[in-house]
Design a protein around this motif. Structure first.
Motif, PDB file in Angstrom:
ATOM      1  N   ASN A  87       0.607  -1.190  -0.081  1.00 38.08           N
ATOM      2  CA  ASN A  87       0.301  -0.490   0.444  1.00 38.08           C
ATOM      3  C   ASN A  87       0.972   1.106   0.165  1.00 38.08           C
ATOM      4  O   ASN A  87       1.798   1.017   1.000  1.00 38.08           O
ATOM      5  N   GLY A  88       0.658   1.970  -0.577  1.00 42.61           N
ATOM      6  CA  GLY A  88       0.988   3.339  -0.553  1.00 42.61           C
ATOM      7  C   GLY A  88       0.193   4.233  -0.751  1.00 42.61           C
ATOM      8  O   GLY A  88      -1.058   4.408  -1.117  1.00 42.61           O
ATOM      9  N   THR A  89       0.455   5.967   0.027  1.00 42.44           N
ATOM     10  CA  THR A  89      -0.542   6.528   0.310  1.00 42.44           C
ATOM     11  C   THR A  89       0.204   8.488  -0.511  1.00 42.44           C
ATOM     12  O   THR A  89       1.420   8.418   0.584  1.00 42.44           O
ATOM     13  N   LEU A  90       0.234   8.758  -1.072  1.00 42.94           N
ATOM     14  CA  LEU A  90       0.646  10.388  -0.859  1.00 42.94           C
ATOM     15  C   LEU A  90      -0.938  11.562  -1.020  1.00 42.94           C
ATOM     16  O   LEU A  90      -2.244  10.915  -0.796  1.00 42.94           O
ATOM     17  N   GLY A  91      -0.220  12.429  -0.356  1.00 42.15           N
ATOM     18  CA  GLY A  91      -1.117  13.040   1.056  1.00 42.15           C
ATOM     19  C   GLY A  91      -1.180  14.592   1.039  1.00 42.15           C
ATOM     20  O   GLY A  91       0.063  15.310   1.021  1.00 42.15           O
ATOM     21  N   SER A  92      -1.404  15.646   1.695  1.00 43.95           N
ATOM     22  CA  SER A  92      -1.836  16.892   2.070  1.00 43.95           C
ATOM     23  C   SER A  92      -0.415  17.206   2.774  1.00 43.95           C
ATOM     24  O   SER A  92      -0.005  16.418   3.956  1.00 43.95           O
ATOM     25  N   TYR A  93       0.323  18.053   3.151  1.00 47.47           N
ATOM     26  CA  TYR A  93       1.432  17.894   3.660  1.00 47.47           C
ATOM     27  C   TYR A  93       2.588  17.414   3.511  1.00 47.47           C
ATOM     28  O   TYR A  93       3.592  16.953   3.930  1.00 47.47           O
ATOM     29  N   ASN A  94       3.035  16.792   2.407  1.00 45.32           N
ATOM     30  CA  ASN A  94       3.779  15.802   1.372  1.00 45.32           C
ATOM     31  C   ASN A  94       3.768  14.875   2.023  1.00 45.32           C
ATOM     32  O   ASN A  94       4.836  13.982   2.368  1.00 45.32           O
ATOM     33  N   GLN A  95       2.463  14.211   2.448  1.00 45.94           N
ATOM     34  CA  GLN A  95       2.880  12.700   3.107  1.00 45.94           C
ATOM     35  C   GLN A  95       2.565  11.394   2.113  1.00 45.94           C
ATOM     36  O   GLN A  95       1.978  11.842   0.709  1.00 45.94           O
ATOM     37  N   ARG A  96       3.867  11.093   2.260  1.00 46.80           N
ATOM     38  CA  ARG A  96       3.830   9.858   1.488  1.00 46.80           C
ATOM     39  C   ARG A  96       4.354   8.662   2.743  1.00 46.80           C
ATOM     40  O   ARG A  96       5.431   8.629   2.945  1.00 46.80           O
ATOM     41  N   ASP A  97       3.146   7.607   2.567  1.00 51.61           N
ATOM     42  CA  ASP A  97       3.494   6.511   3.476  1.00 51.61           C
ATOM     43  C   ASP A  97       3.872   5.219   2.601  1.00 51.61           C
ATOM     44  O   ASP A  97       3.287   5.203   1.392  1.00 51.61           O
ATOM     45  N   VAL A  98       4.135   4.175   2.799  1.00 51.88           N
ATOM     46  CA  VAL A  98       4.072   3.022   1.715  1.00 51.88           C
ATOM     47  C   VAL A  98       3.956   2.172   3.672  1.00 51.88           C
ATOM     48  O   VAL A  98       4.466   1.734   4.877  1.00 51.88           O
TER      49      VAL A  98
END
Length: 754
Positions: free
Chosen positions: A175-186
């Motif tokens: 799973n990968g996530t991009l979001g507000s305030y340069n959120q970048r999760d793996v």
């Protein structure tokens, strides 16, 4: 009490009337499948949610994912009369209150009022307890004292984090996530069968990054990272399960989390009288004279052996070992000057053993066990006070406090649920606990600026010959018997009524900020009475669970600030000074309005107040100051309304999830609180997609759509004046600080299952 009972009776009558009349039209709608059966382990055995005579909320992994829930604190939206917040200076330390019972000071030695559990393993300290949801099966929130099965420090309730069990199949999820305030999760999770049907290995890894919601506008330390409210978390899990026979299984689990997010800077609600820095424009902006670096390291392992001795008897052994280390920077005054800086270190270790014997028959369930806990909680903080007023600037002044609180706890418990007939049953249980605690406190005033370690700031070398003054070295033991008794009535196959009485206690403790010898505070006690209903209506299309409760909270532990010769004394006394009572109602509804439309609602109401707070005047005479006290972090009412709508298409299923969560106003401090958060609501919207093949998923999540600003913590070191102004407090400045919840965020998550 009579007036309050009348209010609750009217409210219960209104809800009952709604069930029997307002929803009657729904009876005409046929529903072939009905609501799914929810299984929980609230009583340490697998049961249906609708047969457990406990106020419990259970959220599955699917529900969490479809709502975009990322951390355990967001779960407060789904549980009535529950507060779960990040603490004041960090992203990983939790503040938990249920039904007005909790503990917001995370200093070593203080005990929580709400227990946090990972797979039934108790987390004794709040540091690192703001868990990111990785490989989770479900989360259970148990409201009310759980002193029989879960023991001490669950006087408000318990939060259970249950990870996924091995299925036996090879799986790999990315799973990968991009979001507000340069959120970048793996996030990467999976499992693999080493030996088919016998030996499995599972794993999980998460790298969670986000820029700050605000920034540090000015710092006395150039070159520091200026992001405020950022996120930098790496988490990993490993598990090994061995099932040599159908009756025998072993599980070894390990987890580690490193949180290197910056120390959070608070928002100055008053302009500083010692600096020219104005009140920031954004509530997420701050100033600091400390390093912005921060760290929370948490690591743990557990071993579980389970033996099904017979078809009706199970023997289980659980061992755990956990430790955490956190060097942290908290700038109380939030200015570029060292007016009131508190660099600190928290260092905790714990190990537990539990043997559990469960037995069940046609008309009874018996749960019993022995429990042993051994923990060491140590720490040190340096309160740096270089500026004490506009005309007083010192070369250095530091109040240094350090010490340890070591404890052991032994307990035996048993609980029997017995069916007298098809309709009547009774639950009776008890736990006996023996606590022993040793405490060491050092308290010394240094006439220089002191940090906990060399290198804390660039070029700083901690002197080797710093004096230390031991002010407290003592031990104490307590024993406690905590019973639970309840009666259940199965009115119909779909309606269960129950009532119960239960007790819980929070461990006694020594004052980790002691300035001299003082006795330990006695344990806190909570007596609770509940009257509830678990029900399903209209061919299982409507679930309605309602609980009325009343609790007496006695021997409340509290820190009193004592006057000293100067502002650097930091004299504080810990004692049992408070008694409070609460009454309330909790209602949770789930309605399958159509095959593709699910509506949910929960409502919580609580009337909580201090009835007695005893203090002593300068002559040593007692007086009651309960009129100056309020129950903190506890809104009078909360509610959540949500809808989940499924749209089937040729490219897969779309699930639209919308919710609105409201919290009434609440204070942040018990005594003379100067920080009150007005009532506010959070609107959230999620759109999830599942591919036809089932291997691709996507989710778009918008949280706090209206960008509400709301306080979740703070510090107050000022004294209000009659003219509406404030007199400077410790450090000589107007230190009135607030920390805030998350602003509006948008994120997109894409997942693939190999």
């Amino acid at each position: 009490m009579k007036q309050q009972a009348t209010k609750l009776s009217y409210l219960a009558l209104a809800i009952t009337t709604a069930l029997t009349s307002n929803f009657a039209i729904a009876a005409e709608q046929e529903n072939e499948s009905g609501l799914e059966v929810i299984e929980v382990t609230a009583r340490k055995t697998v049961e249906s949610l609708q047969t457990v005579p406990v106020a419990v909320t259970s959220l599955s992994a699917d529900e969490l994912n479809e709502s975009g829930i990322e951390v355990i604190t967001e779960i407060q939206q789904f549980s009535p009369n529950t507060t779960l917040q990040r603490s004041r200076g960090t992203n990983s330390t939790i503040t938990a209150f249920i039904r007005g019972v909790g503990q917001q000071d995370p200093l070593w030695g203080y005990e929580p009022g709400v227990g946090i559990y990972i797979d039934d393993v108790y987390m004794a300290r709040p540091q690192g307890a703001v868990l990111d949801l990785l490989d989770v099966e479900r989360v259970e929130i148990l409201r009310g004292p759980q002193g029989t099965l879960y023991g001490k420090n669950t006087i408000g309730g318990a939060i259970k984090y249950v990870t996924k069990e091995m299925s036996g199949d090879a799986e790999l999820n990315l799973n990968g996530t991009l979001g507000s305030y340069n959120q970048r999760d793996v996030k990467l999770t999976g499992q693999y069968p080493i030996i088919a049907d016998k030996l499995y290995v599972g794993f999980g890894y998460a790298n969670l990054q986000r820029d700050g919601y605000g920034e540090f506008l000015e710092s006395a330390l150039p070159g520091q990272d200026t992001e405020n409210y950022n996120k930098d978390v790496v988490s990993a899990r490993l598990s090994l399960e061995f099932r040599p026979t159908d009756e025998l299984s072993f599980a070894l689990k390990w987890d580690k989390t490193d949180d290197e997010s910056n120390s959070k800077g608070g928002y100055r609600l008053l302009p500083s009288i010692l600096t020219e820095a104005p009140v920031p424009d954004s509530v997420y902006d701050s100033y600091t004279s400390l390093p912005t670096t921060n760290k929370v390291e948490v690591e743990g392992m557990s071993f579980t052996a389970k033996w099904d001795v017979t078809d009706f008897t199970t023997l289980k052994y659980v061992y755990s070992d956990r430790e955490s280390y956190s060097p942290t920077n908290i700038d109380f005054d939030n200015t570029p000057l060292r007016i009131f800086d508190v660099p600190a270190i928290y260092d905790d270790e714990q190990s537990t053993h539990e043997i559990q014997l469960n037995n069940f028959g046609d008309n009874y369930t018996f749960v019993s066990g022995f429990y042993y806990y051994d923990g060491e909680s140590c720490g040190q903080f340096d309160a740096i006070l270089e500026v004490l007023g506009q005309a007083i600037t010192l070369p250095g002044l530091t109040r240094e406090i350090s010490g340890c609180s070591n404890s052991t706890s032994k307990a035996a418990y048993a609980q029997l649920s017995y069916d007298f007939s098809e309709k009547w049953s009774m639950t009776a249980g008890a736990r006996y606990t023996k606590d022993e605690k040793e405490a060491l406190v050092n308290n010394h005033l240094h006439f220089q600026t002191v940090y906990p370690e060399s290198g804390w700031v660039d070029g700083y070398v901690r002197p080797d010959d710093l004096p230390v003054t031991e002010v407290l070295n003592d031990s104490q033991d307590w024993s406690k018997f905590t019973p639970r008794i309840g009666v259940e009535y199965q009115a119909t196959s779909d309606i269960m009524l129950f009532t119960s009485f239960s007790q819980g206690f929070k461990s006694g403790t020594f004052n980790p900020r002691a300035s001299g010898p003082e006795p330990a505070a006695k344990p806190e006690d909570v007596d609770s009475i509940e009257l509830g209903m678990k029900s399903q209506w209209f061919d299982d299309s409507l679930r309605a669970n309602i609980t009325l409760f009343s609790l007496d909270h006695k021997n409340r532990q509290y820190i009193s600030v004592l006057p000293g010769e100067n502002a650097a004394d930091l004299n504080q006394r810990l004692g049992n000074i408070g008694t409070s009572e609460s009454q309330g109602i909790e209602a949770e509804f789930t309605y399958l309005a159509a095959e593709n439309l699910l509506l949910t609602a929960n409502f919580g109401y609580i009337d909580a107040e201090f009835t007695e707070v005893i203090d002593y005047d300068e002559n040593g005479d007692p007086f009651d100051k309960s009129d100056r006290f309020s129950i903190s972090n506890t809104p009078e009412y909360t509610y959540n309304l949500a809808a989940n709508y499924t749209i089937e298409s040729e490219v897969g299923d779309f699930i639209v999830n919308a919710s609105y969560y409201y919290r009434d106003d609440y204070v942040l401090f018990e005594e003379d609180s100067l920080l009150t958060q007005d009532g506010y609501g959070l609107a959230n919207l999620s759109i999830n997609w599942y591919s036809m093949e089932g291997n691709w998923t996507a989710g778009l999540h918008v949280k706090n759509i209206t960008d509400e600003e709301y306080m979740i913590g703070g510090y107050q070191f000022v004294a209000p004046l009659d003219d509406g102004g404030y007199a400077p407090g410790l450090g000589g400045d107007n230190t009135l600080i607030a920390y805030y919840g998350d602003p509006r965020t948008i994120s997109l998550t894409l997942g693939y299952q190999f």
